[in-house]
Design an enzyme around this catalytic site. Structure first.
Site, PDB file in Angstrom:
ATOM      1  N   LYS A 157     -92.717 -51.504 -26.159  1.00 17.40           N
ATOM      2  CA  LYS A 157     -93.931 -51.471 -25.047  1.00 17.40           C
ATOM      3  C   LYS A 157     -94.637 -52.726 -25.817  1.00 17.40           C
ATOM      4  CE  LYS A 157     -98.200 -51.228 -23.434  1.00 17.40           C
ATOM      5  NZ  LYS A 157     -99.146 -52.179 -24.099  1.00 17.40           N
ATOM      6  N   GLU A 200     -98.237 -46.809 -38.393  1.00 18.97           N
ATOM      7  CA  GLU A 200     -99.009 -47.808 -39.315  1.00 18.97           C
ATOM      8  C   GLU A 200    -100.173 -48.019 -38.743  1.00 18.97           C
ATOM      9  OE1 GLU A 200    -100.521 -50.816 -40.412  1.00 18.97           O
ATOM     10  OE2 GLU A 200     -98.751 -52.091 -40.431  1.00 18.97           O
ATOM     11  N   CYS A 257    -103.342 -56.247 -40.644  1.00 16.32           N
ATOM     12  CA  CYS A 257    -103.478 -54.885 -41.115  1.00 16.32           C
ATOM     13  C   CYS A 257    -103.932 -54.862 -42.470  1.00 16.32           C
ATOM     14  CB  CYS A 257    -102.175 -54.243 -40.892  1.00 16.32           C
ATOM     15  SG  CYS A 257    -101.567 -54.478 -38.979  1.00 16.32           S
ATOM     16  N   GLU A 293    -113.028 -50.191 -39.982  1.00 16.48           N
ATOM     17  CA  GLU A 293    -112.311 -51.373 -39.562  1.00 16.48           C
ATOM     18  C   GLU A 293    -112.798 -52.127 -38.512  1.00 16.48           C
ATOM     19  OE1 GLU A 293    -107.333 -52.300 -39.382  1.00 16.48           O
ATOM     20  OE2 GLU A 293    -108.143 -50.860 -38.230  1.00 16.48           O
TER      21      GLU A 293
END
Length: 494
Positions: free
Chosen positions: A189, A265, A300, A398
């Site tokens: 996806k 992750e 990330c 974040e």
């Protein structure tokens, strides 16, 4: 190397409507609906892609299930599988220029980074796992002489891979490479805002000889297609890179369905600790700036929290400002741009909101303005926010944008406490000339990756994974293959 003329020629190439790839066949959504693909370079509609349904996802899963169960891939001789994966990597390299430019038009990463990290990085990763696939052995247990204990590594089955938009080819290859090398079949996806290059490399996999049904791609909304993959009774392993909120929903879906293994992750709020005895403050500032501002902060492991020893705070901040101001933000297909576009209008709005909140709280802010509004694209100047407190939202949450929070410290113990004062644990860094201090920090920092006198850039031979709420399992290195094997014990009476 790409020159500007070649980039401009590829930029002018029309982009055909995208499609799903199910059981080796290109197809649209079963409901006939499409989604606009918006280019962050200028806000224009680049093309369209299928707005797929849960039924489309199930068709892809069924194709992957058949391909796994009949052994067309898992039972193929390792040498033959290896040859196909090597050919696939070769085709990706041969198409690297067009893939890089297409990806930049789709997600906004600066071309100098995109070429190396995306198609060339993906090819390198796939080649690494192709080379490894016939070198991963089972085990023989140390039993008594009357019985033989054997531990087989069997491919886990159908893998669902949900890929993020910041580096779809690089991170996609981190998942596809080991999953296919292990003998699994896959349903991908891709991200809503960066699907085009993943579809293209899946086509190249077929061209390389990958059997139909082994690798399938279904585009669409995460809440529909991603949820269908997560809730399927026929997906055995789910691997995901993205937000913590989505990761939680995927784990809940696993519990509601077949208890599939879920590897995540997730987010990061990575501390970058600079001590007064750093070997080269100017270099540390330059590398730290790149570690947060390249790809518009959409990385990330970005070093989003700078913890700097108070005695050098002013000096180091000044060097950091110089480094940030020297980074040209602009058209990501211009070789002169050091940072490109923010991926979407929504992400840009979120980034700017963090800066506005910090400024309203009285924190000194350098940069952080929206840029190039006349282009229609999504651009932002690097933002450096000083004197951020541990209670500030910018210290805790974040951003996933070019926004750096600076917090001073006085002692090693305070630096460690500040670094670990987060729910995340993905990456970290330490700048020091003291070897004992460096080893102490490596031992005590709660992070899956610790850099010393550098930031980022590690190759595929080492694992990448987080602790705490940054996830579980590892991408990269041979350890990544562990996710896609089942261990099967055989007891044989002699």
């Amino acid at each position: 190397m790409l020159d500007q003329a070649a980039i401009d020629a590829l930029r002018a190439t029309p982009v055909a409507p995208a499609h799903n790839l199910i059981d080796g066949n290109p197809c649209g959504a079963s409901n006939g609906q499409t989604m606009d693909v918006i280019s962050p370079i200028d806000g224009s509609v680049l093309t369209t892609m299928p707005r797929s349904t849960a039924a489309d996802a199930e068709r892809a899963i069924d194709a992957a299930r058949r391909a796994f169960d009949d052994g067309r891939w898992s039972d193929m001789a390792p040498a033959a599988r290896k040859k196909i994966m090597f050919k696939w990597a070769e085709l990706i390299e041969q198409n690297a220029a067009s893939l890089a430019v297409l990806g930049v038009r789709n997600n906004g990463t600066e071309i100098s980074m995109a070429l190396k990290a995306e198609p060339l990085g993906a090819a390198q990763t796939i080649r690494y796992y192709a080379e490894a696939l016939d070198k991963v052995y089972g085990e023989i247990a140390p039993t008594d002489g009357n019985i033989l204990g054997m531990i087989h590594k069997a491919p886990a089955g159908v893998v669902g891979a949900i890929i993020p938009w910041n580096f779809p080819l690089m991170i996609g290859a981190w998942k596809l490479g080991p999953a296919l090398a292990a003998g699994c079949t896959v349903v991908v996806k891709p991200p809503e805002t960066a699907s085009l290059t993943l579809i293209r490399i899946a086509e190249l996999a077929l061209e390389a000889g990958l059997p139909a049904g082994v690798l399938n791609v279904v585009t669409g909304e995460g809440a529909v297609v991603g949820a269908a993959i997560a809730e399927s009774m026929h997906v055995d392993v789910l691997t995901f890179t993205g937000s913590g909120a989505t990761g939680r929903r995927l784990m809940e879906a696993s519990a509601r369905s077949n208890m599939k293994r879920v590897y995540l992750e997730l987010g990061g709020k990575s501390p970058n600790i600079v001590f007064a005895d750093a070997p080269d403050l100017r270099k540390a500032a330059k590398v730290s700036a790149a570690g947060i501002f390249r790809n518009s902060g959409q990385v990330c492991i970005a070093g989003t929290r700078l913890l700097v020893e108070r005695s050098i705070q002013d000096e180091f901040t000044a060097e950091l400002v110089k480094a940030a101001d020297a980074m040209k933000v602009g058209d990501p297909l211009d070789l002169g741009s050091v940072a490109g576009a923010v991926n979407s209008a929504r992400q840009l709005e979120q980034n700017l909101a963090f800066v506005a909140e910090a400024r309203a709280a009285g924190r000194p802010v350098h940069g952080g303005a929206q840029l190039l509004t006349e282009t229609g694209g999504f651009y932002m100047a690097p933002a450096i926010v000083s004197d951020v407190l541990p209670t500030d939202r910018l210290f805790r949450e974040e951003v996933f944008g070019p926004v750096l929070a600076i917090t001073p410290f006085d002692t090693d113990e305070e630096a460690l406490a500040l670094a670990n004062a987060t729910e995340f644990g993905l990456a970290s860094a330490v700048w020091t000339s003291n070897l004992s201090r460096a080893h102490h920090m490596i031992a005590k920092l709660q992070a899956g990756v610790v850099h010393v006198n550098t930031y980022g850039g590690a190759d595929g031979t080492v694992p990448l994974g987080g602790v705490k709420q940054s996830g579980n399992g590892h991408d990269k290195s041979l350890h990544a293959m562990d996710k896609f094997f089942d261990l099967k014990t055989a007891w044989i009476a002699l």
